[in-house]
Scaffold this motif. Structure first.
Motif: not given
Length: 478
Positions: A173, A177, A180, A200-201, A204
C-alpha cells in the motif's frame, strides 16, 4: 481441511482457492443474469449445468442431491472424474471466453481433491456455501477479498513455506501510494506472486477516480498485467484478482526472465512497455547462462536481471516502485551490479530510496536488509532523497504498519530534510563508485533514545517536529 490431508497452508489454500472461487463466481454470474433478464436477452453462463456451483456445491442443488442419493463414492467420482477435467478443458473450446480461460487456469494445478473423505468434502462445501456477498457487511467485517488475503498470509507464517510469494500488504500500500497510479495507466508486475500489487493498484485507482464523472470501471480493469512462474501460485493469483474485482486478469504463466511461457492466452494484446511497474522480485536467486544471455549485463543475480528487465519494460515517463535487497545497492565488485546501477541513474530519475527495517520479510524466510526504490524513466538522476525506517523494530508478531510511513508521506511531496531523511547528489554517488547505500548524516545529531530520561530531555527541545518525537517514542518502546 487440516484433518483431511491438508495440514499446512500450502496444502489447504490451493484446495480452498478453487472451491471458494467457484462459489463466488457463480454468485456473481447469477447476479449479472438477473440484471440482464430485464432486457429479455439470454445470459451466457461461463459454466453450464451440471457443473455450476448451484448444481453440485449448493446443499439443495439438483446434482448434489442426485449424487448423495446414489452409491457411496459417487460424489467423489463426479468431482474428480467429471467436474475438474471439464473445468480444466474449458480453455480448449473453440469459442472460449476470457472468463472461461481464467476458470480453466484457476483449476489447472488440481488433478483430484486432496480431501480424504466425501463427508469432509461435503462439510467444507456447505461451509463455503454460507459465504455470500450480501452477507458481508463491509462496515463491520472484512470483505471476502481481504479475508482471502489473510489466508494467503498464512502461507508464510509456518515453516516459511509460502511467504516468499506474499509481500506484506502495508508495504504494498505504501508503494502504490508513492507511485500514484492513475486511471488509464497500465500497471505491471513481472513477478506478481499472489497479485497484491495489482489488486492494491486497482483499489487505489477506484478510490481516487472522478466519481462525479461516472467513470466506467470496465476500461480500468483492462489495464493490469502480471507474470508469475510458480505453478501452484499462478492460480492463486488469478483467484485473488477476481475476488478483488479484476474479473478478467491479464496474467502470464511462465518464466519472466527467459520469456518461456506455460500459458500465455490471458496476456494477449499486452503492451511491450508499461506506465507503472510495482514489484518485489525474488531475493537471492541464481540464474544460469541461458537466462543471462538475454541481458546486456551478465550476472547470476536474479534481482539484478529483474532490474534490467524492468528498465526495458518501463515506458518513457513511466514510474517504478521496487523492493531490492541492500546488497544490490552497495555492491560494486561485480561489473553487472555496477553497470545496471549506472544505467538506472543515466536513464531514470531515482527520486527516492526508503531503507526498511530488518525483519520486514521474516515471513518470507529471509532476514536480508531491504530497500524500496522509486524512479521515473526519461531523465538522469541528479539527486536522491533517502528516507530511513531502519531504526524500527519489526518481527513476525510486530509487523511494519502504514502508520510507520506517516512522516515519509508528509515529507514526500517536497522531499524535505528531517532526522530520518536527507539527500545525496549525483556527484556524491559517482564519487562512491555508484554505491547507493548512503550513510545517515543525522545519525550522530539524533542519537537513539535509550531511556525515559533521554525522552524527557528531547521533549524540552524547542521547535522539535512532533512526528520525530513520536518516532523517538516508538524506538524507546521497542
Amino acid at each position: 481441511m487440516r484433518r483431511s490431508n491438508c495440514a499446512g497452508a500450502m496444502q489447504y489454500i490451493p484446495e480452498l482457492t478453487w472451491i471458494l472461487f467457484l462459489r463466488i463466481f457463480d454468485e456473481q454470474e447469477t447476479h449479472e443474469a438477473q440484471q440482464i433478464k430485464a432486457t429479455g436477452k439470454p445470459y451466457p453462463f461461463s459454466i453450464p449445468s451440471p457443473y455450476r456451483w448451484q448444481d453440485w456445491g449448493n446443499p439443495t442443488g439438483s446434482k448434489r442431491l442426485e449424487l448423495q442419493l446414489s452409491s457411496v463414492g459417487a460424489f467423489f467420482r463426479f468431482v474428480n472424474e467429471e467436474l475438474i477435467p471439464y473445468l480444466k478443458a474449458l480453455k480448449n473450446q473453440p469459442d472460449v471466453t476470457s472468463r472461461q480461460r481464467v476458470i480453466s487456469q484457476i483449476v489447472s494445478s488440481i488433478d483430484t481433491v486432496k480431501i480424504d473423505t466425501e463427508e469432509n468434502l461435503i462439510e467444507i462445501l456447505d461451509k463455503v456455501h454460507e459465504i455470500r456477498y450480501e452477507n458481508v457487511d463491509k462496515t463491520h467485517i472484512f470483505p471476502i477479498s481481504q479475508v482471502y488475503e489473510g489466508l494467503l498470509l498464512k502461507m508464510g507464517e509456518k515453516s516459511n513455506d509460502g511467504g516468499q510469494f506474499f509481500t506484506p500488504r502495508e508495504i504494498v500500500r505504501a508503494m502504490v501510494r508513492a507511485t500514484q497510479p492513475q486511471n488509464g495507466e497500465t500497471v505491471y508486475d513481472p513477478s506478481c506472486g499472489t497479485g497484491g500489487f495489482l489488486a492494491e493498484s486497482y483499489a487505489f485507482i477506484c478510490q481516487n477516480r472522478d466519481r462525479h464523472l461516472h467513470q466506467d470501471l470496465e476500461p480500468i480493469k483492462n489495464t493490469f498485467y502480471g507474470r508469475e512462474k510458480e505453478n501452484l501460485i499462478y492460480p492463486i493469483a488469478l483467484a485473488n484478482l477476481v475476488l478483488h474485482g479484476l474479473d478478467e486478469p491479464h496474467l502470464w504463466h511462465g518464466n519472466t526472465l527467459t520469456r518461456q511461457g506455460i500459458y500465455e492466452d490471458l496476456f494477449q494484446d499486452a503492451p511491450h512497455r508499461f506506465d507503472i511497474i510495482l514489484t518485489n522480485p525474488p531475493f537471492g536467486g541464481k540464474e544460469g547462462k541461458e537466462v543471462q544471455s538475454r541481458f546486456a549485463f551478465k550476472t547470476s543475480s536474479t534481482q539484478v536481471l529483474f532490474l534490467q528487465d524492468i528498465l526495458n519494460s518501463l515506458k518513457p515517463g513511466g514510474r517504478c516502485g521496487i523492493v531490492l535487497d541492500e546488497g544490490v545497492l552497495f555492491r560494486t565488485s561485480e561489473a553487472a551490479f555496477l553497470q545496471t546501477k549506472q544505467r538506472l541513474l543515466q536513464e531514470c530519475d531515482l527520486w527516492c530510496i526508503v531503507s526498511l527495517p530488518e525483519g520486514v520479510f521474516a515471513n518470507a524466510g529471509t532476514t536480508l536488509k531491504t530497500n524500496l526504490l522509486f524512479f521515473t524513466k526519461g531523465k538522469p538522476t541528479e539527486q536522491i532523497w533517502y528516507y530511513d525506517l531502519s531504526y524500527l523494530k519489526v518481527s513476525k508478531k510486530n509487523l511494519l504498519s502504514l502508520e510507520d510511513f506517516e512522516d515519509f508521506f508528509k515529507r514526500l511531496p517536497t522531499k524535505s530534510i528531517g532526522s530520518h531523511s536527507w539527500t545525496i547528489s549525483r556527484e556524491e554517488i559517482e564519487a562512491k563508485n555508484f554505491d547507493l547505500k548512503a550513510v545517515n548524516p543525522h545519525q550522530e545529531v539524533t542519537p537513539k533514545v535509550r531511556s525515559r530520561e533521554e525522552l524527557l530531555a528531547l521533549l524540552k527541545v524547542k521547535n522539535r517536529d512532533l512526528s520525530e518525537l513520536l518516532q523517538d517514542f516508538k524506538r524507546l518502546m521497542c
